[in-house]
Design an enzyme around this catalytic site. Structure first.
Site, PDB file in Angstrom:
ATOM      1  N   HIS A 251      -3.612   4.949  -7.320  1.00  0.00           N
ATOM      2  CA  HIS A 251      -3.937   3.909  -6.336  1.00  0.00           C
ATOM      3  C   HIS A 251      -4.156   4.593  -4.989  1.00  0.00           C
ATOM      4  CE1 HIS A 251      -3.359   0.492  -3.649  1.00  0.00           C
ATOM      5  NE2 HIS A 251      -3.525  -0.293  -4.698  1.00  0.00           N
ATOM      6  N   CYS A 289      -9.188   0.490  -5.605  1.00  0.00           N
ATOM      7  CA  CYS A 289      -8.641  -0.608  -4.802  1.00  0.00           C
ATOM      8  C   CYS A 289      -9.545  -0.788  -3.587  1.00  0.00           C
ATOM      9  CB  CYS A 289      -7.200  -0.355  -4.381  1.00  0.00           C
ATOM     10  SG  CYS A 289      -6.593  -1.703  -3.342  1.00  0.00           S
ATOM     11  N   HIS A 316      -9.160  -3.141  -8.325  1.00  0.00           N
ATOM     12  CA  HIS A 316      -8.513  -4.172  -7.500  1.00  0.00           C
ATOM     13  C   HIS A 316      -9.579  -4.752  -6.585  1.00  0.00           C
ATOM     14  CE1 HIS A 316      -4.089  -2.472  -7.505  1.00  0.00           C
ATOM     15  NE2 HIS A 316      -4.516  -2.806  -8.699  1.00  0.00           N
ATOM     16  N   ASP A 359      -6.744  -8.755  -5.901  1.00  0.00           N
ATOM     17  CA  ASP A 359      -5.599  -8.180  -5.213  1.00  0.00           C
ATOM     18  C   ASP A 359      -5.267  -9.032  -3.992  1.00  0.00           C
ATOM     19  OD1 ASP A 359      -3.630  -6.372  -4.642  1.00  0.00           O
ATOM     20  OD2 ASP A 359      -4.960  -4.942  -3.658  1.00  0.00           O
ATOM     21  N   HIS A 360      -4.027  -9.354  -3.839  1.00  0.00           N
ATOM     22  CA  HIS A 360      -3.541 -10.183  -2.726  1.00  0.00           C
ATOM     23  C   HIS A 360      -4.374 -11.456  -2.611  1.00  0.00           C
ATOM     24  CE1 HIS A 360      -2.054  -6.193  -0.702  1.00  0.00           C
ATOM     25  NE2 HIS A 360      -1.518  -6.423  -1.882  1.00  0.00           N
ATOM     26  N   TYR A 376       1.291 -11.833  -2.634  1.00  0.00           N
ATOM     27  CA  TYR A 376       1.081 -12.263  -4.026  1.00  0.00           C
ATOM     28  C   TYR A 376       1.364 -13.763  -4.194  1.00  0.00           C
ATOM     29  CZ  TYR A 376       0.343  -7.418  -5.109  1.00  0.00           C
ATOM     30  OH  TYR A 376      -0.173  -6.144  -5.148  1.00  0.00           O
TER      31      TYR A 376
HETATM   32  C1  DNO Z   1       0.467  -3.517  -3.028  1.00  0.00           C
HETATM   33  C2  DNO Z   1       0.062  -2.711  -4.175  1.00  0.00           C
HETATM   34  C3  DNO Z   1       0.762  -1.378  -4.281  1.00  0.00           C
HETATM   35  C4  DNO Z   1       0.396  -0.702  -5.593  1.00  0.00           C
HETATM   36  C5  DNO Z   1       1.052   0.630  -5.797  1.00  0.00           C
HETATM   37  C6  DNO Z   1       0.543   1.286  -7.052  1.00  0.00           C
HETATM   38  O1  DNO Z   1       0.132  -4.653  -2.941  1.00  0.00           O
HETATM   39  O2  DNO Z   1      -1.308  -2.566  -4.229  1.00  0.00           O
HETATM   40  O3  DNO Z   1       2.134  -1.567  -4.196  1.00  0.00           O
HETATM   41  O4  DNO Z   1       0.814  -1.516  -6.636  1.00  0.00           O
HETATM   42  O5  DNO Z   1       0.837   1.458  -4.737  1.00  0.00           O
HETATM   43  O6  DNO Z   1       1.396   2.317  -7.412  1.00  0.00           O
END
Ligand code: DNO
Length: 410
Positions: A251, A289, A316, A359-360, A376
């Site tokens: 990530h 991401c 992501h 994501d988020h 989340y």
């Molecule tokens: C936050 C996430 C991170 C991710 C880690 C992966 O929202 O994107 O905590 O899960 O960095 O190891």
């Protein structure tokens, strides 16, 4: 792409039954109750996997199988920790799970300074204010050298013109109260880290003391050394990954900036190219991401997606907006710097089976009272997933990819 969702296990207030109704096909999760550095047993993996499958979904991706600090800073027990990591990889593979998201960020996983920053429409999003972060660093953490570093700090070209982050942090210090300090520590150290299986937990008594001890472990570790440690880790686990068909996907650093005097090595195109070339094995790949990458003004996210799609094992989808003063917030999934429409085209063309999670998302319409993990939310993420499902349906039609939305008659 496979529509997946990050779910935090049976204690998550968002249930698998809810996810099934909104078109989620795959689950992204971890064994959150296993302490850092301990082996994930096949039995525990099997139990959770069976539970997920009982709802008609599959466990698509592990996020995260945490890489402990001693692997990152090359502590004396690093080889032992790597051996344990390999056992967990084998156990996961034996249960049919073949995609692992992890990070190589020292000490802090991700960072924000405000978890409920108001949007003009009344919802809220995650936000990063450089001056607040500098205040935390200089006045709360009292890190040696922090003041000098912030005095040198420059925003990327085109942003933060004329802004003096150090002066802003000093001005803030005049108005801060112990309560406000506490709030900032909760945000930066506890609420963002507590649920991601990182170094800090809800209820930690002296988080700042603990923080300083972690920082000490990295004394003398610069970018080159951290890179060497990452290469060491990846080379050590690659034979296991090959043997059991495991795709590792790092990530990116979030945000993609150097913070707290710590090296960060997965921030830019050059960094990612370095880590892919350092261990040129298909099993050494990337979590693309888009949100993390788009918070860096120097990152052209679409170009990076084109370049790195063949080594991307997990996506992501999220997008950031950078304000003229350099601060950033999380934008709409249809706006911001990341161009999720173009990214969907690139990744659908590359591999329509790639797992993707939204994501988020905004915190909206009562999400704020539910005690969800920061970023989340349920309604905000569901809204974003709806938008992304629309993007994918359109892109799939353009590309002639047939997709049947599960759970419907047509
Ligand atoms: C936050 C996430 C991170 C991710 C880690 C992966 O929202 O994107 O905590 O899960 O960095 O190891």
């Amino acid at each position: 792409m496979e529509r997946t969702w990050r779910w935090f296990g049976k204690k998550d207030k968002i249930t698998l039954a809810m996810l099934k109704q909104i078109g989620v096909e795959g689950i992204v999760t971890a064994l959150h109750d296993v302490p850092l550095g301990e082996v994930w047993t096949q039995e525990k993996i099997h139990d959770l996997k069976t539970y997920i499958e009982s709802y008609g979904m599959r466990w698509s991706v592990v996020e995260s199988l945490p890489v402990v600090e001693s692997i990152k800073y090359a502590g004396p027990d690093r080889d032992g920790q790597i051996e344990r990591y390999k056992v967990s990889l084998r156990n996961l593979s034996a249960e049919g799970i073949h995609t692992i998201c992890y990070n190589f960020m020292p000490v802090l996983d991700w960072a924000r300074t405000d978890l409920l920053h108001a949007n003009p429409n009344g919802s809220s999003n995650l936000y990063f204010n450089y001056a607040e972060f500098a205040y935390f660093d200089i006045y709360i953490l009292q890190r040696e050298g922090a003041r000098e570093e912030w005095a040198q700090f420059r925003f990327p070209e085109g942003y933060g013109e004329g802004r003096d982050v150090l002066a802003e942090a000093d001005a803030m210090a005049k108005n801060m109260t112990p309560e406000k300090d506490h709030q900032l520590v909760e945000t930066i150290v506890i609420k963002t880290q507590g649920f991601v299986s990182g170094n800090f937990k809800e209820g930690d008594k002296e988080p700042i003391e603990k923080f300083r001890k972690f920082l000490d472990l990295y004394k003398g570790i610069d970018k080159a050394q951290l890179r060497a440690n990452m290469k060491y880790f990846l080379e050590a686990i690659m034979p296991t990954c090959e043997e059991c068909g495991m795709n590792m996907c790092v990530h990116p650093d979030d945000p993609p900036i150097e913070i707290l005097g710590l090296p960060r090595i997965v921030r830019t195109e050059e960094d990612i190219q370095w880590m892919l070339d350092a261990v040129p094995n298909k099993h050494n790949g990337l979590t693309f991401c888009a949100g993390s990458l788009s918070a860096g003004a120097y990152n052209n996210v679409v170009e990076m997606a084109r370049k790195f799609a063949p080594r991307t094992h997990f996506v992501h989808l999220r997008s950031c907006h950078i304000f003229p003063n350099g601060d950033f917030t999380e934008a709409s999934h249809l706006g911001g710097r990341a161009d999720l429409i173009e990214l969907a085209r690139i990744f659908e063309q590359e591999n329509p089976a790639l797992p993707m999670r939204v994501d988020h998302g905004m915190t909206m319409l009562g999400d704020e009272d539910k005690g969800y993990n920061a970023g989340y939310s349920f309604l905000g993420r569901m809204f974003a997933l709806g938008q992304v499902q629309g993007i994918l349906a359109t892109v799939d039609r353009e590309l002639g990819i047939k997709y049947q939305q599960p759970g419907f008659f047509d």
